[in-house]
Write an enzyme that holds these catalytic residues in place. Structure first.
Site, short mmCIF file in Angstrom:
data_model
loop_
_atom_site.label_atom_id
_atom_site.label_comp_id
_atom_site.label_asym_id
_atom_site.label_seq_id
_atom_site.Cartn_x
_atom_site.Cartn_y
_atom_site.Cartn_z
N GLU A 247 -6.84 -6.91 -3.05
CA GLU A 247 -6.53 -5.59 -3.01
C GLU A 247 -4.91 -5.40 -3.31
OE1 GLU A 247 -7.15 -2.06 0.26
OE2 GLU A 247 -6.21 -3.93 1.13
N GLU B 106 0.76 -1.29 -0.19
CA GLU B 106 0.05 0.04 0.07
C GLU B 106 0.69 1.39 0.04
OE1 GLU B 106 -2.80 -0.56 3.28
OE2 GLU B 106 -4.10 -1.99 2.05
N HIS C 106 -17.97 -10.25 4.99
CA HIS C 106 -16.76 -10.00 5.18
C HIS C 106 -16.19 -10.75 6.41
CE1 HIS C 106 -13.96 -6.68 7.14
NE2 HIS C 106 -13.41 -6.79 5.89
N HIS C 107 -14.60 -11.18 6.22
CA HIS C 107 -14.07 -11.76 7.39
C HIS C 107 -12.74 -10.98 7.48
CE1 HIS C 107 -15.84 -15.98 6.35
NE2 HIS C 107 -16.51 -15.22 7.06
N GLU C 108 -12.66 -10.17 8.51
CA GLU C 108 -11.44 -9.48 8.91
C GLU C 108 -10.62 -10.62 10.07
OE1 GLU C 108 -8.09 -8.15 9.28
OE2 GLU C 108 -9.47 -6.75 7.89
N HIS D 271 -8.04 -9.13 0.80
CA HIS D 271 -7.31 -7.59 1.11
C HIS D 271 -5.98 -8.03 2.00
CE1 HIS D 271 -10.30 -4.56 -0.37
NE2 HIS D 271 -10.59 -5.73 -1.06
N GLU D 272 -5.13 -7.17 1.71
CA GLU D 272 -4.09 -7.34 2.52
C GLU D 272 -3.13 -8.50 2.27
OE1 GLU D 272 -6.41 -4.11 4.08
OE2 GLU D 272 -6.72 -6.41 4.61
N ASN E 274 1.80 2.54 7.72
CA ASN E 274 0.45 1.49 7.53
C ASN E 274 0.58 0.78 8.99
OD1 ASN E 274 -0.21 -1.38 6.69
ND2 ASN E 274 -0.59 -0.12 4.68
N GLU F 247 -9.40 4.11 -0.35
CA GLU F 247 -9.38 4.53 0.78
C GLU F 247 -8.37 5.61 1.23
OE1 GLU F 247 -7.65 0.35 1.46
OE2 GLU F 247 -8.79 1.46 0.07
#
Length: 703
Positions: free
Chosen positions: A506, A174, A417-419, A487-488, A196, A512
């Site tokens: 991502e 990022e 969504h799974h964070e 993502h990430e 970050n 964002e």
């Protein structure tokens, strides 16, 4: 999946002067030549030229091993094999409805005698018209396991090229891209770093792939170094040596002091060099996908391109929160949310989600992402706790069954969504239950996240254990007929050909990040998108984020430029990221987002220059509607668009979404114009793009 292929004889493909080399293999069109030789002392090396111009000077290959030391010399060639391969395959989704995979291949078998055992190592080269690739293959042998301390693949550049790069980092991509000469990387490194939640930049001369370059000759060439088919191996960075103009592969460590542990037989990922005298060829090449294996899923009927909205941007802007209460530093297993006092800013409430469902369904969207639906968000960011989320328990104000039933009654689905908060062990413990819950309620897509430092501590996002995890999550998701948007996670390297349920990643600086320069979107298709689609989350109509929170800044883009991203940045997963109320205020411009497809039969990159501008045209799959998009950096420019890609003899109606004459990404970002025009394949249009702006065109046949 239809596939047509042929293995051809090697006559005229390769020449060998003597045992040990040199060997030469050419591209099918003969313009790209790769040479291989085992040089004095038994050192394997290669070089390459394009249209008679050297693009990679003599570059050495090998490894540093824990047990065997340097595997960089002492090799003898035991055999070599040549072949040619030509197939056409049909992707489940993509920029084209068919992809040609045509290359010539050289396989060199080598052996090195050590004090204890003979080490067998092969090098495979594949040479395409648009680039070449090589990988190492450890065949089955007496040594069953190798511990790799370094991979020493080198890429010797032939000059101080202009490059677009981001800093080498074991945990994040990022970053904004820096444009500099190769010799300036170290001097520009500190300025290129940004904050970050998890970042591990490791050397002032290190950069990440995909690395885009342009030679400084009168007739410049465009070069790009990347990797393909990253499986069970750490991600590769590039470490530049200014005195020799040479990049050396720099792998991501595993947390135990090594780079990788491999069991034979084993093939490393491909190391890829793309080359052309046209920037648009770098954008259009499918070489990364072609270097991956064919689809391994027997049934792909459940995989589908998806256009979605989400309860997400209002959290990014500060309008609402992911969390439900103000509690923190608690034990999720014992915390009683039913007795907790809500803070009143939770975004993922039943009523608010219904509002989004109504708008998304009324405007023809497929799915609605909801973030912050599940317990644990009060105590996750940067905490480095093993157990934060269980991925199955909703907050008290989120009725998971009722909302899924409501969405299905409206003809759309909710997106899960799974964070993970970086806790790989916790996600793996809960993954089966989490995917089963999705099946129970009819979810078929998940956005997974890996924000924060990776657990176990000492691990990195791009190390070998994490690479194994990301692919395991995709495979297990496929067992449940679930599509994955990670993502990430590590940047994609074409694995979506093998596992087309990997519909997005991502792995780059996305929407964002509001302060990015406008030129960022003119570089990403040359770099990050070469390995696979990005969930960039475009479609922002309200650029003044200070309306939501005083600490937010203005987003440097225009409405027309945001529309263009749906064409210039390919993805089968596209989000309309802004709030429904902002789209309701500009429904005439929103029409393009409603109309634009997310799956294509043909794609043409009409004109481009990395870091400056891109113009692309795509034909919708299963029809003759075309869509054109153009984006520019922070320089206003006029571009000429020839409609020669249209079917001759057919009349079309084109709707132009353009920057207004006074539009500007800083001072007048919301100014746009919409006009209609009858066009044919002979039409040539000149279109103005404002600073940080762009344009979009929808073109449909006149019936």
């Amino acid at each position: 999946m239809k596939k047509h292929f042929a293995w051809l004889t090697a006559a005229g493909i390769l020449t060998a002067c003597s045992q040990g080399g040199p060997l030469q293999v050419s591209s099918p069109d003969g313009k790209l030549l790769v040479n291989f030789n085992i040089e004095e002392g038994g050192a394997p090396a290669y070089s390459a030229s394009f249209d008679g111009e050297e693009i990679v000077a003599t570059s050495y290959l090998g490894f540093q091993m824990e047990k065997f030391g340097a595997l960089t010399s002492g090799f003898k060639m035991t055999a070599h094999h040549e072949s040619e391969h030509n197939e056409t395959w049909a992707p489940v989704w993509g920029e084209q409805d068919s992809v040609v995979n045509h290359y010539r291949q050289l396989v060199v078998e080598m052996k090195k005698k050590t004090d204890s055992v003979d080490v067998l190592l092969n090098v495979e080269f594949r040479v395409f018209d648009e680039g070449f690739a090589f990988r190492y293959v450890f065949p089955e042998q007496k040594t069953k396991q190798f511990v790799i301390d370094q991979e020493l693949s080198r890429f010797a550049m032939t000059g101080d090229h202009t490059a677009w790069w981001i800093p080498g980092d074991y945990d994040t991509q990022e970053y904004e891209y820096t444009r500099s000469q190769l010799s300036e990387i170290a001097a520009r490194h500190t300025a290129a770093l940004v904050g970050n939640v998890s970042a591990s930049a490791f050397d002032q001369w290190a950069v990440q792939t995909s690395l885009m370059m342009k030679t400084g000759d009168e007739k410049p060439l465009y070069l790009n170094i990347h990797e393909a088919a990253l499986i069970d191996y750490p991600a590769m960075h590039l470490l530049y040596n200014d005195s020799s103009c040479t990049f050396t592969s720099a792998l991501t460590p595993d947390g135990n002091g090594h780079m990788a542990v491999i069991d034979t037989p084993f093939s490393t990922p491909w190391r890829v060099v793309m080359v052309s005298d046209k920037a648009t060829d770098i954008l259009s090449t499918q070489i990364i996908y072609n270097l991956n294996e064919s689809c391994v899923l027997d049934d792909t009927s459940w995989i589908h391109p998806t256009k979605y909205m989400g309860v997400w941007w209002e959290m990014i802007t500060g309008k609402s929160d992911w969390s439900y209460t103000n509690a923190h530093d608690f034990d999720l297993a014992t915390f009683d949310y039913s007795k907790a006092r809500p803070h009143g800013r939770h975004g993922a409430t039943t009523d608010n989600v219904k509002r989004y469902i109504d708008f998304a369904a009324a405007n023809g969207f497929d799915q609605l992402l909801v973030e912050g639906w599940n317990v644990g968000w009060e105590d996750w960011l940067g905490r480095e706790k093993d157990y934060v989320f269980d991925f199955v328990t909703p907050y008290p104000d989120f009725d998971i069954k009722a909302l899924n039933d409501y969405a299905h009654s409206k003809g759309i689905k909710l997106m899960m969504h799974h964070e993970t908060s970086g806790s790989i062990p916790n996600y793996e413990r809960h993954m089966e239950a989490a995917y089963s819950l999705m099946n129970e309620y009819g979810y078929d897509a998940v956005k997974s996240g890996y924000v924060g430092n990776i657990l176990p501590k000492g691990s990195y996002h791009y190390g070998q254990p994490q690479i194994r995890h990301y692919l395991d999550a995709i495979r297990r998701a496929a067992d449940h007929k679930i599509m994955v948007n990670a993502h990430e996670a590590v940047r994609p390297t074409g694995l979506a050909r093998t596992y087309p349920n990997l519909v997005g990643n991502e792995s780059a600086m996305g929407t964002e990040y509001r302060n990015m320069t406008p030129g960022h979107v003119t570089i990403l298709p040359f770099t990050r998108l070469k390995g696979g689609p990005m969930d960039f989350t475009p479609g922002i109509f309200e650029m003044d984020l200070g309306k939501f929170s005083p600490d937010k800044t203005h987003k440097r883009a225009t409405v027309a430029g945001q529309l263009a991203l749906y064409v210039t940045m390919y993805s089968p997963l596209q989000m309309a990221a802004d709030l429904p109320e902002h789209y309701a205020e500009k429904m005439d411009a929103f029409q393009f987002i409603k109309d634009v497809p997310v799956d294509w039969s043909k794609s043409h990159y009409l004109d481009a220059e990395p870091g400056e501008f891109i113009v692309a045209a795509r034909r919708a799959k299963g029809g003759d509607d075309w869509y054109v998009g153009g984006v520019t950096n922070d320089e206003a420019r006029d571009v000429t668009v020839s409609m020669s890609f249209l079917k001759p003899g057919v009349t079309y109606q084109a709707t132009f979404y353009t920057d207004a004459p006074d539009a500007d990404c800083d001072s007048n970002s919301g100014a746009y114009e919409i006009s209609k025009e009858t066009v044919t394949s002979r039409t040539v249009s000149t279109i103005h793009m404002a600073r940080g702006g762009g344009f979009a065109i929808s073109i449909v046949p006149v019936k």
